[in-house]
Design an enzyme around this catalytic site. Sequence first.
Site, short mmCIF file in Angstrom:
data_model
loop_
_atom_site.label_atom_id
_atom_site.label_comp_id
_atom_site.label_asym_id
_atom_site.label_seq_id
_atom_site.Cartn_x
_atom_site.Cartn_y
_atom_site.Cartn_z
CB THR A 28 -23.69 67.57 1.66
OG1 THR A 28 -23.52 68.62 2.76
CG2 THR A 28 -23.39 66.07 2.46
CG ASP A 29 -21.04 73.30 0.93
OD1 ASP A 29 -19.96 72.31 0.70
OD2 ASP A 29 -20.56 74.33 1.50
N GLY A 113 -10.92 75.24 10.63
CA GLY A 113 -12.07 74.55 10.02
C GLY A 113 -13.23 75.30 10.44
CB SER A 115 -16.12 79.56 8.34
OG SER A 115 -16.66 78.29 7.95
CB SER A 116 -10.96 82.42 10.04
OG SER A 116 -10.34 81.54 9.04
CD GLU A 149 -13.17 80.89 0.90
OE1 GLU A 149 -13.55 81.63 1.51
OE2 GLU A 149 -12.14 80.17 1.23
CG ASP A 161 -17.79 77.49 5.16
OD1 ASP A 161 -18.47 76.43 5.49
OD2 ASP A 161 -16.60 77.03 4.61
C1 GLA Z 1 -15.23 74.13 3.74
C2 GLA Z 1 -16.06 74.63 2.39
C3 GLA Z 1 -17.65 74.36 2.66
C4 GLA Z 1 -17.85 73.03 2.67
C5 GLA Z 1 -17.04 72.40 3.92
C6 GLA Z 1 -17.10 70.99 4.04
O1 GLA Z 1 -15.52 74.60 4.91
O2 GLA Z 1 -15.79 76.06 2.73
O3 GLA Z 1 -18.37 75.03 1.62
O4 GLA Z 1 -17.73 72.45 1.77
O5 GLA Z 1 -15.52 72.71 3.89
O6 GLA Z 1 -18.15 70.51 4.37
#
Ligand code: GLA
Length: 360
Positions: A28-29, A113, A115-116, A149, A161
């Site tokens: 959604t972001d 998943g 966020s390293s 990123e 993230d």
């Molecule tokens: C990754 C992206 C985030 C987000 C998620 C899915 O982690 O870095 O910005 O879009 O996927 O929700």
Amino acid sequence: MDFQQVFGKPPETQASAPGRVNLLGEHTDYNDGFVLPTAIPQSTTVELGLSSDGHHHFYSENLDEQVSILDINHSPSGFASYIFGCIEVLQKAGYIIPSLSVYVTSSVPMGSGLSSSAALEVATLRALRQLLNLPIDDVEIAQFAQQAEIHYAGVQCGIMDQMASSLADTEHILFLDTRTLERRVMPLPENAEILVIDSGVPRTLATSGYNQRRAECEEAARSLGVKALRDITDVKVTEKLPEPLRRRARHVVTEDNRVLEVLQGVTSERFGELMNASHASLRDDYEVSLPALDTLVEILQKTEGVFGARLTGAGFGGACVALVKSGQSKDIATHVLEQYKQAGYTGKILVPSLELSDAA
Ligand code: GLA
């Protein structure tokens, strides 16, 4: 190896930043929507010093790998791309960054998943802020990290993230409106705790699949005449879209509505139901799940003491998150991993962190 052994002198400063797990509000972001992440106990630490030979040198303890940037017009790959990206985005914003020696160590699992990459970016930027007294706040750190990123790691990501790594803690959920960056710190649902299990399946198609989903959402928003899918609240509006845009948009609209329901205050049971609905939507409408993730989520959802479970992060592999009864996560994990094994897969508990609690 430590900083001193690699670079021959002690670091001048250091900073850390955590990984994150997203409880609700997936994909959604980048649609200007709503998310509900929390920080995980695992973090990345970046130690910094000035390099004396005019070149940047980056060392990763986890990979036992050193990368030297001899030509700044040539972006490195791998872990170095995130650090290099942070330096470059600061320079483009007008800050003068000297040549650096950078030493990285991390307990954030890679490729799950969690966020390293955001943890590495935020830790790097925090360390640079300290070293150079940069006048940037935590939100700007997240924004610079996101730029790094996008432009240097090639993922067209949203801001969740980096905002989570920069602003969230492990005791609360961070509600974030990704359009306005308005946020609210909320307690975890009552009598509940978080369990994260890695599916054991690496996220191979993550970058290409992710960028493709993002492009589909942008096309759907254009067809519907809105700036972003966040501007659609009634799911019926998405019905006029052709497939697969219709299902992609339906996921985003229903997912935003699920997060907004949590914001009104819900029980742990209802929170769990919303997580289950989120998984079904990610699997059927957004098509970012895999058989292993569906199997793990199904086992979790059937297990006593679990309020709800779903894949977390971008999908295409990686981890699943569950909301479970307080004090039960380790027992539940043991049971679930056993059943997952019988289904032919090998998973691993990531949160609560057994490694960090063993070390404590
Ligand atoms: C990754 C992206 C985030 C987000 C998620 C899915 O982690 O870095 O910005 O879009 O996927 O929700």
